[in-house]
Scaffold this motif. Structure first.
Motif, PDB file in Angstrom:
ATOM      1  N   TYR A 139       0.852  -1.187   0.000  1.00  0.00           N
ATOM      2  CA  TYR A 139       0.000   0.000   0.000  1.00  0.00           C
ATOM      3  C   TYR A 139       0.889   1.238   0.000  1.00  0.00           C
ATOM      4  O   TYR A 139       1.510   1.569   1.006  1.00  0.00           O
ATOM      5  N   PHE A 140       0.959   1.903  -1.148  1.00  0.00           N
ATOM      6  CA  PHE A 140       1.859   3.035  -1.321  1.00  0.00           C
ATOM      7  C   PHE A 140       1.126   4.334  -0.982  1.00  0.00           C
ATOM      8  O   PHE A 140       0.429   4.906  -1.816  1.00  0.00           O
ATOM      9  N   GLN A 141       1.303   4.781   0.258  1.00  0.00           N
ATOM     10  CA  GLN A 141       0.656   6.029   0.675  1.00  0.00           C
ATOM     11  C   GLN A 141       1.287   7.236  -0.004  1.00  0.00           C
ATOM     12  O   GLN A 141       0.618   8.222  -0.273  1.00  0.00           O
ATOM     13  N   GLU A 144       6.972   8.131  -3.089  1.00  0.00           N
ATOM     14  CA  GLU A 144       8.357   7.770  -2.807  1.00  0.00           C
ATOM     15  C   GLU A 144       8.501   6.610  -1.816  1.00  0.00           C
ATOM     16  O   GLU A 144       9.615   6.223  -1.462  1.00  0.00           O
ATOM     17  N   ASP A 145       7.395   6.027  -1.365  1.00  0.00           N
ATOM     18  CA  ASP A 145       7.478   4.906  -0.425  1.00  0.00           C
ATOM     19  C   ASP A 145       8.299   3.762  -1.003  1.00  0.00           C
ATOM     20  O   ASP A 145       8.119   3.379  -2.165  1.00  0.00           O
ATOM     21  N   GLN A 151       4.721  -2.113   2.436  1.00  0.00           N
ATOM     22  CA  GLN A 151       4.208  -3.326   3.079  1.00  0.00           C
ATOM     23  C   GLN A 151       3.846  -3.057   4.540  1.00  0.00           C
ATOM     24  O   GLN A 151       2.843  -3.582   5.045  1.00  0.00           O
ATOM     25  N   VAL A 152       4.638  -2.241   5.204  1.00  0.00           N
ATOM     26  CA  VAL A 152       4.286  -1.833   6.569  1.00  0.00           C
ATOM     27  C   VAL A 152       2.983  -1.048   6.547  1.00  0.00           C
ATOM     28  O   VAL A 152       2.088  -1.257   7.383  1.00  0.00           O
ATOM     29  N   ASN A 153       2.844  -0.143   5.552  1.00  0.00           N
ATOM     30  CA  ASN A 153       1.607   0.626   5.400  1.00  0.00           C
ATOM     31  C   ASN A 153       0.407  -0.297   5.238  1.00  0.00           C
ATOM     32  O   ASN A 153      -0.666  -0.065   5.819  1.00  0.00           O
ATOM     33  N   LYS A 154       0.563  -1.315   4.382  1.00  0.00           N
ATOM     34  CA  LYS A 154      -0.539  -2.245   4.094  1.00  0.00           C
ATOM     35  C   LYS A 154      -1.036  -2.929   5.357  1.00  0.00           C
ATOM     36  O   LYS A 154      -2.247  -2.964   5.635  1.00  0.00           O
ATOM     37  N   ILE A 158      -4.660  -2.465   7.282  1.00  0.00           N
ATOM     38  CA  ILE A 158      -5.564  -3.583   7.563  1.00  0.00           C
ATOM     39  C   ILE A 158      -5.900  -3.645   9.051  1.00  0.00           C
ATOM     40  O   ILE A 158      -7.061  -3.818   9.440  1.00  0.00           O
ATOM     41  N   LEU A 159      -4.896  -3.500   9.900  1.00  0.00           N
ATOM     42  CA  LEU A 159      -5.127  -3.584  11.344  1.00  0.00           C
ATOM     43  C   LEU A 159      -6.017  -2.442  11.830  1.00  0.00           C
ATOM     44  O   LEU A 159      -6.839  -2.631  12.737  1.00  0.00           O
TER      45      LEU A 159
END
Length: 390
Positions: A139-141, A144-145, A151-154, A158-159
């Motif tokens: 999930y590219f917020q 430049e991510d 993947q941490v964002n994703k 979800i959580l």
């Protein structure tokens, strides 16, 4: 003369893919498909019989590329992105491919199919996935991510959707290498169970639990989702990321049933899956070489299955372009580690995997497939915030 006849027959077949013009070369002989400036060039060392192209265009072209009989000049993704924009013109004789497209849904066979992909080896996946070992859409917020950050964002996204509270317990069906549950335990102090059919994933996840000192919070088991109801366990939250594609169309209702039976009333279920606009039996090349038995659900059939189990759909989100970008990151990592990977696998495997990553990226870019997250509650849940962005 025979070779020339085969060449012309092949070019005639390819002639229908004229929307994005390209050049086909056979040992110095050159043919142009379409009008205008060609987008890419294909070198053919051995003509593909039209009978094979008619049976399955993707299988015939895919095997020719794997065998080195077909080569693309320049960037593979660039060419595939333009060629696959016309995938509606591919030929597939589903009657002659029925055994390939419709494999057994028995527990034994599905375990064999799943492990054939995920048990290739943890060392292999570590070379081109990021350090979270997440093998699903990131999930590219921000533009430049990095892949790792995305993947941490994703997982964080979800959580948050699951609205976790300390003391809850969560089930991850098809937990992979466990990053989602590790983050849930550390950030929300919830207990969790992950289930997988992959021995390699199970071994790595157990190792990570111990390394993080989370033995009191997390467990991972080798378990088929169909065995969940008899486990005697119940959960406040259920999540499944990138596993539904291995269930099979005839078992979508069963999958929803199993999730419902272990989820507490009012509990939340998040389902993250590759989806199709309509129902279809899948791509022959992908099913033969990459995901045996894989089947892509449509969004509408999954919403229907959830409704039959009294799940109230709260939110649906399409992350299609995020998966395009994720796959391009994986392709880049794969190329950068090609020398190391080539020590593990032969040349044909290398070409197969490069084609897989590039073609899937092109498929998402062209809307051939989507990826959806569905958030649903088991029955009515009136305890959630009124706004979506909680």
């Amino acid at each position: 003369m025979l070779g020339t006849m085969e060449e012309k027959a092949m070019v005639k077949f390819l002639g229908k893919f004229k929307d994005s013009p390209f050049i086909v070369k056979f040992n110095g002989r050159e043919y142009t498909v379409g009008q205008g400036q060609p987008d890419f060039t294909v070198y053919v060392r051995r003509p593909i019989p039209v009978s094979q192209l008619m049976t399955s265009t993707s299988l015939a072209l895919g095997e020719a590329y794997m065998d080195g009989n077909l080569e693309v000049e320049g960037d593979l993704y660039y060419a595939l992105d333009r060629f696959l924009s016309q995938m509606d013109k591919f030929s597939t004789d589903r009657r002659s491919l029925v055994k390939l497209l419709n494999t057994s849904l028995s527990k034994k066979n599905q375990e064999k199919e799943v492990t054939s992909h995920y048990d290739i080896g943890n060392d292999f996946y570590k070379l081109w996935l990021d350090k979270t070992m997440s093998y699903s859409c990131a999930y590219f917020q921000k533009e430049e991510d990095t892949l790792y950050q995305a993947q941490v964002n994703k997982v964080d996204y979800i959580l948050k959707k699951l609205y976790l509270k300390e003391g809850m317990n969560i089930l991850d069906i098809g937990c992979g290498w466990g990053f989602l549950l590790l983050e849930a335990a550390k950030k929300y102090k919830v207990k969790g169970l992950g289930i997988t059919l992959s021995k390699e994933q199970h071994r790595e996840f157990e190792k990570r639990i111990k390394e993080e000192g989370l033995e009191d919070y997390l467990q991972v088991e080798l378990m088929d989702y169909r065995d969940l109801p008899k486990s005697g366990k119940s959960f406040d939250r259920v999540v499944s990321v990138g596993m539904l594609e291995h269930v099979g169309r005839e078992n979508y209702h069963l999958f929803a049933d199993c999730a419902s039976q272990v989820l507490k009333d009012g509990g939340l279920f998040l389902l993250h899956f590759i989806s199709g606009l309509k129902e279809y039996s899948g791509d022959p090349w992908i099913k033969k070489y990459i995901f045996p038995g894989g089947m892509i659900p449509s969004l509408r059939e999954m919403v229907s299955c959830l409704a039959d189990d009294s799940f109230h759909v709260l939110d649906v989100e399409d992350l299609r372009l995020h998966y395009n970008k994720t796959l391009l990151c994986w392709e880049k990592n794969f190329k950068e580690n090609r020398e190391e990977i080539s020590k593990m696998f032969d040349h044909r495997f290398m070409r197969m995997w490069e084609l897989y990553l590039a073609s899937c990226a092109a498929a998402f870019h062209n809307g051939i497939v989507d990826i959806h997250q569905i958030l649903a509650s088991k029955g009515v849940n009136n305890q959630l915030p009124l706004v979506r962005w909680y």
